[in-house]
Design an enzyme around this catalytic site. Sequence first.
Site, mmCIF file in Angstrom:
data_model
loop_
_atom_site.group_PDB
_atom_site.id
_atom_site.type_symbol
_atom_site.label_atom_id
_atom_site.label_comp_id
_atom_site.label_asym_id
_atom_site.label_seq_id
_atom_site.Cartn_x
_atom_site.Cartn_y
_atom_site.Cartn_z
ATOM 1 N N LEU A 24 7.951 -6.659 15.060
ATOM 2 C CA LEU A 24 8.815 -6.776 16.105
ATOM 3 C C LEU A 24 10.183 -7.334 15.624
ATOM 4 C CD1 LEU A 24 9.789 -5.900 18.996
ATOM 5 C CD2 LEU A 24 8.299 -7.930 19.855
ATOM 6 N N ASP A 53 8.397 -23.481 12.132
ATOM 7 C CA ASP A 53 6.916 -23.643 12.534
ATOM 8 C C ASP A 53 6.799 -24.060 13.908
ATOM 9 O OD1 ASP A 53 4.474 -23.643 12.828
ATOM 10 O OD2 ASP A 53 3.992 -25.153 11.150
ATOM 11 N N TRP A 78 0.206 -15.523 16.184
ATOM 12 C CA TRP A 78 -1.122 -15.052 15.545
ATOM 13 C C TRP A 78 -1.440 -13.784 16.034
ATOM 14 C CZ3 TRP A 78 -4.730 -18.455 12.549
ATOM 15 C CH2 TRP A 78 -5.991 -17.812 12.120
ATOM 16 N N TYR A 142 -8.309 -13.850 20.807
ATOM 17 C CA TYR A 142 -6.904 -13.424 20.771
ATOM 18 C C TYR A 142 -6.355 -13.394 22.136
ATOM 19 C CZ TYR A 142 -2.389 -10.503 20.260
ATOM 20 O OH TYR A 142 -1.265 -9.930 20.176
ATOM 21 N N TRP A 167 -0.296 -1.622 21.342
ATOM 22 C CA TRP A 167 -0.355 -0.567 20.634
ATOM 23 C C TRP A 167 0.832 -0.473 19.887
ATOM 24 C CZ3 TRP A 167 -3.815 4.347 21.634
ATOM 25 C CH2 TRP A 167 -5.015 3.916 22.459
HETATM 26 N N1 LIG Z 1 1.200 -5.353 16.974
HETATM 27 C C1 LIG Z 1 0.801 -4.885 18.184
HETATM 28 O O1 LIG Z 1 0.182 -3.935 18.350
HETATM 29 C C2 LIG Z 1 1.150 -5.895 19.524
HETATM 30 C C3 LIG Z 1 0.568 -5.418 20.621
HETATM 31 C C4 LIG Z 1 1.069 -6.185 21.692
HETATM 32 C C5 LIG Z 1 1.625 -7.315 21.539
HETATM 33 N N2 LIG Z 1 2.086 -7.754 20.566
HETATM 34 C C6 LIG Z 1 2.742 -9.050 20.444
HETATM 35 O O2 LIG Z 1 4.142 -8.919 19.823
HETATM 36 C C7 LIG Z 1 4.504 -9.796 19.083
HETATM 37 C C8 LIG Z 1 5.115 -9.298 17.889
HETATM 38 O O3 LIG Z 1 4.193 -8.953 17.039
HETATM 39 P P1 LIG Z 1 4.081 -8.208 15.812
HETATM 40 O O4 LIG Z 1 3.223 -6.995 15.504
HETATM 41 O O5 LIG Z 1 5.637 -8.209 15.321
HETATM 42 O O6 LIG Z 1 3.349 -9.416 14.809
HETATM 43 P P2 LIG Z 1 3.641 -9.707 13.238
HETATM 44 O O7 LIG Z 1 4.188 -8.529 12.425
HETATM 45 O O8 LIG Z 1 2.466 -10.480 12.849
HETATM 46 O O9 LIG Z 1 4.860 -10.903 13.367
HETATM 47 C C9 LIG Z 1 4.752 -12.244 13.800
HETATM 48 C C10 LIG Z 1 5.258 -13.078 12.725
HETATM 49 O O10 LIG Z 1 5.372 -14.408 13.549
HETATM 50 C C11 LIG Z 1 5.050 -15.258 12.381
HETATM 51 N N3 LIG Z 1 4.531 -16.464 12.549
HETATM 52 C C12 LIG Z 1 3.194 -16.876 12.865
HETATM 53 N N4 LIG Z 1 2.839 -18.021 13.053
HETATM 54 C C13 LIG Z 1 4.240 -18.536 13.170
HETATM 55 C C14 LIG Z 1 4.677 -20.136 13.277
HETATM 56 N N5 LIG Z 1 3.528 -20.854 13.554
HETATM 57 N N6 LIG Z 1 5.897 -20.413 13.397
HETATM 58 C C15 LIG Z 1 6.855 -19.306 13.072
HETATM 59 N N7 LIG Z 1 6.439 -18.104 12.903
HETATM 60 C C16 LIG Z 1 5.111 -17.778 12.919
HETATM 61 C C17 LIG Z 1 4.695 -14.476 11.304
HETATM 62 O O11 LIG Z 1 4.752 -14.958 10.005
HETATM 63 P P3 LIG Z 1 3.186 -14.904 9.016
HETATM 64 O O12 LIG Z 1 3.187 -13.416 8.502
HETATM 65 O O13 LIG Z 1 3.558 -15.796 7.956
HETATM 66 O O14 LIG Z 1 1.961 -15.292 9.610
HETATM 67 C C18 LIG Z 1 5.146 -13.262 11.444
HETATM 68 O O15 LIG Z 1 6.241 -13.037 10.765
HETATM 69 C C19 LIG Z 1 3.472 -11.132 19.240
HETATM 70 O O16 LIG Z 1 3.595 -11.669 20.211
HETATM 71 C C20 LIG Z 1 2.310 -10.105 19.385
HETATM 72 O O17 LIG Z 1 1.034 -10.803 20.032
HETATM 73 C C21 LIG Z 1 1.852 -7.098 19.402
#
Ligand SMILES: NC(=O)c1ccc[n+]([C@@H]2O[C@H](COP(=O)([O-])OP(=O)(O)OC[C@H]3O[C@@H](n4cnc5c(N)ncnc54)[C@H](OP(=O)(O)O)[C@@H]3O)[C@@H](O)[C@H]2O)c1
Length: 300
Positions: A24, A53, A78, A142, A167
């Site tokens: 995202l 961080d 996470w 989670y 999703w």
């Molecule tokens: N994907 C889904 O289906 C989904 C659904 C509902 C809600 N969401 C929410 O949408 C948001 C974005 O999700 P996404 O799918 O884009 O996740 P993502 O691809 O896993 O991206 C999360 C990013 O946050 C970084 N991160 C983790 N720990 C961190 C820290 N302590 N400090 C700074 N950065 C950190 C990660 O780095 P690393 O890779 O190094 O860990 C990664 O680059 C999240 O809040 C997630 O809970 C996602």
Amino acid sequence: MSSVRVLDVLDAQRWLVIGSAGMLGQDMVAAAATAGAQVTGLDRPVGGEPGIDITNYAGTAALIVDGHYDVVVNCAAWTAVDAAEDAEGPAFTVNAIGAAHVARAAATVGARVVQISTDYVFAGDATEPYAEDAVIAPEGAYGRTKAAGEWAVKANSADHLIVRSAWCYGAGGTNFPKTMARLAASRDVLTVVDDQQGQPTWTVDIADLIVRLVAAQAPAGTYHGTSQGAVTWHGFAQAVMEALGSDTRVDPVSSEAFAAKAPRPAYSVLGHDALRAIGVEPIGQWDQRWAQAAPSVLGL
Ligand SMILES: NC(=O)c1ccc[n+]([C@@H]2O[C@H](COP(=O)([O-])OP(=O)(O)OC[C@H]3O[C@@H](n4cnc5c(N)ncnc54)[C@H](OP(=O)(O)O)[C@@H]3O)[C@@H](O)[C@H]2O)c1
């Protein structure tokens, strides 16, 4: 509404996108920049490069205060749902304490904070779409950490937007459509669960919605950033095969056939009344948005 139609609405606002290397986060940086914001993207420090961080308050606060941001979007999380079952503490540190740090630092400089949350905060046993104020009852680790993140943001910043999605798929991450495409390349038949319903949502659309919420000066609160309509994973997999022009057959199967560590909500359908109440158009129907997204997500 597309990002193009809100071009320049942000009028050189200063935005910080945290988690900018994530699925995202990448689309969030692009959408805010397209809409006229001056955008800084930060993610975890890699190989000596500067980064952020969010589990470290002092470092997070220094970056947010120094940047004089108008808006801070926290896409960092996470997101390893199954791994969180055996690591709830570390997941909580990022998803709840980290979210609190971002919100507190943003509040100290008067920046609006946008926190991304999830359908996993709900039990998933409803029979009609979850309202924004429906009771939170996460079933797994989670979801518990993300629910705590929502509370933490509300407790630390009055000027918050909590945007729950579900999703998600995008060009810049690992996700269900890409996995289906990879499997279809080598298999004639796939089995996919057909007893979980949800709203496949393009990260480009979530980013665009966040831009529109900020541009509309939406009241602080919780909004649902998911596509409209609903489908099962099996139905979504069929739509992926259609987009690919693949002959691979998709057979339905019960989720009992897949032993995932974390419980999956059976019903992850979110309502969008809070958006409509403030005159902000929800994201479109999942199948129409998928048709639009498929070429870039699947690299067709
Ligand atoms: N994907 C889904 O289906 C989904 C659904 C509902 C809600 N969401 C929410 O949408 C948001 C974005 O999700 P996404 O799918 O884009 O996740 P993502 O691809 O896993 O991206 C999360 C990013 O946050 C970084 N991160 C983790 N720990 C961190 C820290 N302590 N400090 C700074 N950065 C950190 C990660 O780095 P690393 O890779 O190094 O860990 C990664 O680059 C999240 O809040 C997630 O809970 C996602």
